[in-house]
Scaffold this active site. Structure first.
Site, PDB file in Angstrom:
ATOM      1  N   ASP A  13       0.850  -1.191   0.000  1.00 37.54           N
ATOM      2  CA  ASP A  13       0.000   0.000   0.000  1.00 37.54           C
ATOM      3  C   ASP A  13       0.884   1.238   0.000  1.00 37.54           C
ATOM      4  O   ASP A  13       1.952   1.249   0.620  1.00 37.54           O
ATOM      5  CB  ASP A  13      -0.901   0.016   1.241  1.00 37.54           C
ATOM      6  CG  ASP A  13      -1.947  -1.089   1.220  1.00 37.54           C
ATOM      7  OD1 ASP A  13      -2.430  -1.435   0.129  1.00 37.54           O
ATOM      8  OD2 ASP A  13      -2.296  -1.584   2.297  1.00 37.54           O
ATOM      9  N   ASP A  72      -7.149  -1.549  -4.527  1.00 33.93           N
ATOM     10  CA  ASP A  72      -8.213  -1.259  -3.559  1.00 33.93           C
ATOM     11  C   ASP A  72      -9.170  -0.200  -4.104  1.00 33.93           C
ATOM     12  O   ASP A  72     -10.392  -0.301  -3.940  1.00 33.93           O
ATOM     13  CB  ASP A  72      -7.622  -0.776  -2.234  1.00 33.93           C
ATOM     14  CG  ASP A  72      -6.687  -1.788  -1.607  1.00 33.93           C
ATOM     15  OD1 ASP A  72      -6.863  -3.002  -1.829  1.00 33.93           O
ATOM     16  OD2 ASP A  72      -5.767  -1.359  -0.882  1.00 33.93           O
TER      17      ASP A  72
END
Length: 155
Positions: free
Chosen positions: A118, A136
Protein backbone atom coordinates in the site's frame (compact mmCIF):
# COMPACT_ATOMS: atom_id res chain seq x y z
CA UNK A 1 -25.60 -3.00 -25.45
CA UNK A 2 -23.14 -5.54 -26.71
CA UNK A 3 -24.11 -9.11 -25.94
CA UNK A 4 -22.21 -12.39 -25.99
CA UNK A 5 -18.87 -10.76 -25.38
CA UNK A 6 -16.80 -10.24 -22.29
CA UNK A 7 -14.16 -8.07 -23.94
CA UNK A 8 -14.83 -5.04 -21.72
CA UNK A 9 -14.51 -7.23 -18.64
CA UNK A 10 -11.16 -8.63 -19.79
CA UNK A 11 -9.77 -5.30 -21.00
CA UNK A 12 -10.73 -3.57 -17.75
CA UNK A 13 -9.48 -6.36 -15.47
CA UNK A 14 -6.17 -6.66 -17.35
CA UNK A 15 -5.62 -2.89 -17.43
CA UNK A 16 -6.32 -2.57 -13.70
CA UNK A 17 -4.01 -5.46 -12.77
CA UNK A 18 -1.18 -4.10 -14.96
CA UNK A 19 -1.49 -0.49 -13.77
CA UNK A 20 -1.80 -1.65 -10.16
CA UNK A 21 1.37 -3.75 -10.37
CA UNK A 22 3.27 -1.02 -12.26
CA UNK A 23 2.42 1.61 -9.65
CA UNK A 24 3.35 -0.75 -6.81
CA UNK A 25 6.73 -1.47 -8.40
CA UNK A 26 7.31 2.24 -9.03
CA UNK A 27 6.50 3.29 -5.47
CA UNK A 28 8.45 0.41 -3.91
CA UNK A 29 11.51 1.75 -5.74
CA UNK A 30 10.71 5.40 -5.00
CA UNK A 31 10.15 4.96 -1.27
CA UNK A 32 12.25 3.15 1.31
CA UNK A 33 10.42 0.76 3.65
CA UNK A 34 8.56 2.83 6.23
CA UNK A 35 9.29 6.09 4.41
CA UNK A 36 6.64 8.82 4.31
CA UNK A 37 6.78 11.42 1.54
CA UNK A 38 4.50 14.38 2.24
CA UNK A 39 2.73 15.47 -0.94
CA UNK A 40 -0.05 17.74 0.38
CA UNK A 41 0.66 18.66 4.02
CA UNK A 42 -2.16 17.71 6.34
CA UNK A 43 -3.97 15.72 3.61
CA UNK A 44 -1.96 13.32 1.40
CA UNK A 45 1.25 11.33 1.74
CA UNK A 46 2.96 8.56 -0.15
CA UNK A 47 4.04 5.72 2.15
CA UNK A 48 5.80 2.37 1.88
CA UNK A 49 3.62 -0.05 3.84
CA UNK A 50 3.10 -3.81 3.58
CA UNK A 51 -0.33 -5.07 4.66
CA UNK A 52 -0.37 -8.77 5.66
CA UNK A 53 -4.14 -8.71 6.22
CA UNK A 54 -7.13 -7.64 4.20
CA UNK A 55 -8.73 -4.22 3.80
CA UNK A 56 -7.54 -1.71 6.39
CA UNK A 57 -5.16 -4.26 7.91
CA UNK A 58 -7.92 -6.47 9.35
CA UNK A 59 -6.63 -9.96 10.17
CA UNK A 60 -3.03 -8.77 9.85
CA UNK A 61 -1.90 -11.13 12.60
CA UNK A 62 -3.59 -14.19 11.09
CA UNK A 63 -1.74 -17.51 10.80
CA UNK A 64 0.35 -18.20 7.69
CA UNK A 65 -2.33 -20.42 6.11
CA UNK A 66 -4.68 -17.41 5.99
CA UNK A 67 -2.57 -16.08 3.09
CA UNK A 68 -3.72 -19.02 0.98
CA UNK A 69 -7.31 -18.50 2.04
CA UNK A 70 -7.13 -14.85 0.96
CA UNK A 71 -5.54 -15.83 -2.35
CA UNK A 72 -8.33 -18.33 -2.92
CA UNK A 73 -10.96 -15.72 -2.15
CA UNK A 74 -9.30 -13.38 -4.68
CA UNK A 75 -9.47 -16.04 -7.40
CA UNK A 76 -13.04 -17.08 -6.59
CA UNK A 77 -14.12 -13.42 -6.64
CA UNK A 78 -12.47 -12.78 -10.02
CA UNK A 79 -14.04 -15.94 -11.48
CA UNK A 80 -17.46 -15.13 -10.03
CA UNK A 81 -17.29 -11.63 -11.48
CA UNK A 82 -16.47 -13.06 -14.90
CA UNK A 83 -19.63 -15.17 -14.73
CA UNK A 84 -21.66 -12.20 -13.48
CA UNK A 85 -20.43 -10.08 -16.42
CA UNK A 86 -21.10 -12.73 -19.08
CA UNK A 87 -23.42 -11.51 -21.79
CA UNK A 88 -24.15 -8.31 -19.89
CA UNK A 89 -24.05 -4.64 -20.81
CA UNK A 90 -20.74 -2.85 -21.20
CA UNK A 91 -21.15 -0.98 -17.88
CA UNK A 92 -21.70 -4.26 -15.97
CA UNK A 93 -18.61 -5.75 -17.62
CA UNK A 94 -16.50 -2.70 -16.76
CA UNK A 95 -17.59 -2.57 -13.12
CA UNK A 96 -17.03 -6.31 -12.73
CA UNK A 97 -13.66 -5.90 -14.47
CA UNK A 98 -12.67 -3.16 -12.01
CA UNK A 99 -13.34 -5.46 -9.05
CA UNK A 100 -11.73 -8.50 -10.69
CA UNK A 101 -8.65 -6.53 -11.77
CA UNK A 102 -8.19 -5.22 -8.24
CA UNK A 103 -8.58 -8.72 -6.82
CA UNK A 104 -5.98 -10.02 -9.28
CA UNK A 105 -3.58 -7.17 -8.46
CA UNK A 106 -3.76 -7.95 -4.75
CA UNK A 107 -3.56 -11.70 -5.49
CA UNK A 108 -0.25 -11.12 -7.28
CA UNK A 109 1.12 -9.31 -4.23
CA UNK A 110 0.04 -12.08 -1.87
CA UNK A 111 1.46 -14.75 -4.18
CA UNK A 112 4.90 -13.15 -4.50
CA UNK A 113 5.22 -11.24 -1.21
CA UNK A 114 2.74 -12.89 1.22
CA UNK A 115 1.21 -9.44 1.76
CA UNK A 116 -0.10 -6.45 -0.17
CA UNK A 117 1.84 -3.24 -0.85
CA UNK A 118 0.00 0.00 0.00
CA UNK A 119 1.27 3.49 -0.77
CA UNK A 120 -1.60 6.00 -0.77
CA UNK A 121 -2.17 7.71 2.58
CA UNK A 122 -4.98 10.25 2.90
CA UNK A 123 -5.60 12.05 6.17
CA UNK A 124 -7.04 15.15 7.74
CA UNK A 125 -4.53 16.36 10.26
CA UNK A 126 -3.73 13.44 12.56
CA UNK A 127 -6.73 11.35 11.40
CA UNK A 128 -5.52 8.88 8.78
CA UNK A 129 -7.54 6.67 6.48
CA UNK A 130 -5.67 3.34 6.29
CA UNK A 131 -3.12 3.24 3.46
CA UNK A 132 -4.31 1.63 0.25
CA UNK A 133 -3.34 1.07 -3.39
CA UNK A 134 -4.87 1.27 -6.87
CA UNK A 135 -6.26 -2.28 -6.67
CA UNK A 136 -8.21 -1.26 -3.56
CA UNK A 137 -9.44 1.88 -5.33
CA UNK A 138 -10.53 -0.15 -8.33
CA UNK A 139 -12.40 -2.65 -6.16
CA UNK A 140 -14.20 0.18 -4.34
CA UNK A 141 -15.20 1.95 -7.57
CA UNK A 142 -16.34 -1.31 -9.14
CA UNK A 143 -18.46 -2.28 -6.13
CA UNK A 144 -20.05 1.19 -6.05
CA UNK A 145 -20.84 0.87 -9.76
CA UNK A 146 -22.37 -2.57 -9.26
CA UNK A 147 -24.47 -1.29 -6.36
CA UNK A 148 -25.71 1.51 -8.62
CA UNK A 149 -26.58 -0.93 -11.44
CA UNK A 150 -28.36 -3.36 -9.13
CA UNK A 151 -30.26 -0.56 -7.39
CA UNK A 152 -31.52 0.69 -10.77
CA UNK A 153 -32.56 -2.83 -11.77
CA UNK A 154 -34.58 -3.12 -8.56
CA UNK A 155 -36.71 -0.08 -9.50
Amino acid sequence: MERFSQKYFFITALAVAIVDQATKIFFQKLLAPGEIKIIIPGFFNLVHVWNPGVAFGFFGNSPHWARYLLMGINLVAATGLYWLARNKARSMQIFCGLVAGGAIGNFIDRFYHSRVFDFLDFHIGPYHWPAFNLADTSITLGVLGLIFIFSKEGN
